[in-house]
Motif scaffolding. Sequence first.
Motif, PDB file in Angstrom:
ATOM      1  N   GLY A   9      -3.189  10.022   0.931  1.00 35.96           N
ATOM      2  CA  GLY A   9      -3.192   9.163   2.373  1.00 35.96           C
ATOM      3  C   GLY A   9      -2.583   8.861   3.501  1.00 35.96           C
ATOM      4  N   PHE A  10      -1.576   9.778   3.245  1.00 37.99           N
ATOM      5  CA  PHE A  10      -0.204   9.555   4.627  1.00 37.99           C
ATOM      6  C   PHE A  10      -0.600   9.772   5.683  1.00 37.99           C
ATOM      7  CE2 PHE A  10       2.311   8.377   1.450  1.00 37.99           C
ATOM      8  CZ  PHE A  10       2.918   7.697   1.761  1.00 37.99           C
ATOM      9  N   GLY A  11      -1.269   9.854   7.080  1.00 38.38           N
ATOM     10  CA  GLY A  11      -1.388   9.907   8.506  1.00 38.38           C
ATOM     11  C   GLY A  11      -1.364  11.472   8.032  1.00 38.38           C
ATOM     12  N   ASP A  12      -0.036  12.220   8.208  1.00 34.04           N
ATOM     13  CA  ASP A  12       0.510  13.041   8.310  1.00 34.04           C
ATOM     14  C   ASP A  12       1.888  13.093   7.800  1.00 34.04           C
ATOM     15  OD1 ASP A  12       2.988  11.841   9.940  1.00 34.04           O
ATOM     16  OD2 ASP A  12       1.716  12.006  11.826  1.00 34.04           O
ATOM     17  N   TYR A  13       2.279  14.393   7.741  1.00 37.81           N
ATOM     18  CA  TYR A  13       3.638  15.227   6.091  1.00 37.81           C
ATOM     19  C   TYR A  13       4.566  13.527   6.820  1.00 37.81           C
ATOM     20  CZ  TYR A  13       6.837  16.675   4.285  1.00 37.81           C
ATOM     21  OH  TYR A  13       8.386  17.677   2.917  1.00 37.81           O
ATOM     22  N   SER A  14       5.042  13.796   8.630  1.00 33.09           N
ATOM     23  CA  SER A  14       6.257  13.464   9.268  1.00 33.09           C
ATOM     24  C   SER A  14       6.430  11.871   8.122  1.00 33.09           C
ATOM     25  CB  SER A  14       6.815  13.282  10.038  1.00 33.09           C
ATOM     26  OG  SER A  14       5.107  13.002  10.766  1.00 33.09           O
ATOM     27  N   ASN A  15       5.095  11.303   8.559  1.00 34.88           N
ATOM     28  CA  ASN A  15       5.244   9.705   7.441  1.00 34.88           C
ATOM     29  C   ASN A  15       5.046   9.717   6.067  1.00 34.88           C
ATOM     30  OD1 ASN A  15       3.980   8.705  10.837  1.00 34.88           O
ATOM     31  ND2 ASN A  15       2.160   8.295  10.036  1.00 34.88           N
ATOM     32  N   PHE A  16       4.794  10.647   6.037  1.00 33.28           N
ATOM     33  CA  PHE A  16       5.245  10.520   4.401  1.00 33.28           C
ATOM     34  C   PHE A  16       6.737  10.653   3.929  1.00 33.28           C
ATOM     35  CE2 PHE A  16       5.707  13.585   0.853  1.00 33.28           C
ATOM     36  CZ  PHE A  16       4.972  12.518  -0.281  1.00 33.28           C
ATOM     37  N   PHE A  17       7.189  11.948   4.723  1.00 30.45           N
ATOM     38  CA  PHE A  17       8.549  12.308   4.257  1.00 30.45           C
ATOM     39  C   PHE A  17       8.971  10.935   4.781  1.00 30.45           C
ATOM     40  CE2 PHE A  17      12.080  14.325   5.547  1.00 30.45           C
ATOM     41  CZ  PHE A  17      12.404  14.413   4.684  1.00 30.45           C
ATOM     42  N   ARG A  18       9.104  10.391   6.335  1.00 30.95           N
ATOM     43  CA  ARG A  18       9.576   9.335   6.510  1.00 30.95           C
ATOM     44  C   ARG A  18      10.104   7.948   5.064  1.00 30.95           C
ATOM     45  NH1 ARG A  18       8.205  10.794  11.122  1.00 30.95           N
ATOM     46  NH2 ARG A  18       7.038   9.558  10.987  1.00 30.95           N
ATOM     47  N   ALA A  19       9.006   7.484   5.057  1.00 26.25           N
ATOM     48  CA  ALA A  19       8.562   6.717   3.660  1.00 26.25           C
ATOM     49  C   ALA A  19       8.797   6.902   2.325  1.00 26.25           C
ATOM     50  CB  ALA A  19       6.922   6.445   3.785  1.00 26.25           C
ATOM     51  N   PHE A  20       8.873   8.352   2.003  1.00 28.06           N
ATOM     52  CA  PHE A  20       9.443   8.458   0.218  1.00 28.06           C
ATOM     53  C   PHE A  20      10.866   8.851   0.056  1.00 28.06           C
ATOM     54  CE2 PHE A  20      10.485  11.370  -2.783  1.00 28.06           C
ATOM     55  CZ  PHE A  20       9.316  11.271  -3.800  1.00 28.06           C
ATOM     56  N   VAL A  45       0.599  -1.246   0.037  1.00 32.14           N
ATOM     57  CA  VAL A  45      -0.431  -0.259  -0.214  1.00 32.14           C
ATOM     58  C   VAL A  45       0.546   1.409  -0.076  1.00 32.14           C
ATOM     59  CG1 VAL A  45      -1.707   1.495   1.137  1.00 32.14           C
ATOM     60  CG2 VAL A  45      -2.094  -1.159   0.883  1.00 32.14           C
ATOM     61  N   THR A  46       2.304   1.166   0.633  1.00 32.89           N
ATOM     62  CA  THR A  46       2.782   2.330   0.701  1.00 32.89           C
ATOM     63  C   THR A  46       3.498   2.894  -0.788  1.00 32.89           C
ATOM     64  OG1 THR A  46       3.236   2.301   3.058  1.00 32.89           O
ATOM     65  CG2 THR A  46       5.079   3.841   1.974  1.00 32.89           C
ATOM     66  N   SER A  47       3.841   1.730  -1.235  1.00 30.92           N
ATOM     67  CA  SER A  47       4.411   1.581  -2.485  1.00 30.92           C
ATOM     68  C   SER A  47       3.850   2.392  -3.622  1.00 30.92           C
ATOM     69  CB  SER A  47       5.266   0.392  -2.665  1.00 30.92           C
ATOM     70  OG  SER A  47       4.663  -0.540  -3.306  1.00 30.92           O
ATOM     71  N   LYS A  48       2.062   1.871  -3.631  1.00 28.09           N
ATOM     72  CA  LYS A  48       1.872   2.496  -4.742  1.00 28.09           C
ATOM     73  C   LYS A  48       1.277   4.020  -4.207  1.00 28.09           C
ATOM     74  CE  LYS A  48       0.659  -0.782  -6.739  1.00 28.09           C
ATOM     75  NZ  LYS A  48       0.843  -1.053  -8.489  1.00 28.09           N
ATOM     76  N   ARG A  49       0.620   4.516  -3.075  1.00 24.39           N
ATOM     77  CA  ARG A  49       0.710   5.328  -2.295  1.00 24.39           C
ATOM     78  C   ARG A  49       1.977   6.523  -3.257  1.00 24.39           C
ATOM     79  NH1 ARG A  49      -0.977   4.987   3.700  1.00 24.39           N
ATOM     80  NH2 ARG A  49      -3.632   4.117   3.011  1.00 24.39           N
ATOM     81  N   LEU A  50       3.441   5.786  -2.438  1.00 29.09           N
ATOM     82  CA  LEU A  50       3.794   6.356  -3.118  1.00 29.09           C
ATOM     83  C   LEU A  50       4.322   7.122  -4.458  1.00 29.09           C
ATOM     84  CD1 LEU A  50       7.342   5.184  -0.547  1.00 29.09           C
ATOM     85  CD2 LEU A  50       5.919   7.301  -0.438  1.00 29.09           C
TER      86      LEU A  50
END
Length: 95
Positions: free
Chosen positions: A53-64, A27-32
């Motif tokens: 659909g990332f809960g907050d920017y910091s989660n998105f930034f870390r995943a990215f 799911v994370t890879s598809k979101r990215l």
Amino acid sequence: MNHDLGRRKDDAYHGGRDSGTTINQYVTSKRLVHAKQLLIEGYSAADAAELCGFGDYSNFFRAFMKATNISPKKYVQFITRRELTEGCENSGTIE
């Protein structure tokens, strides 16, 4: 409950234990992938994170960062620079 030959629900979703990918990773890879497209289209990183659909920017930034080893801002700069370079190479003009 998944009755597909006794497989767990998450195994059926991502193709089995041999793939080495969990549902969360999938799911994370598809979101990215979607977020990268939005960034290229000019959306801000914060907007892309929210729309994907990332809960907050910091989660998105870390995943990215984990997936690409560069920040969303650097990613956009890299893609933009690459497209400009490719455009100049394909234009057929000599400067």
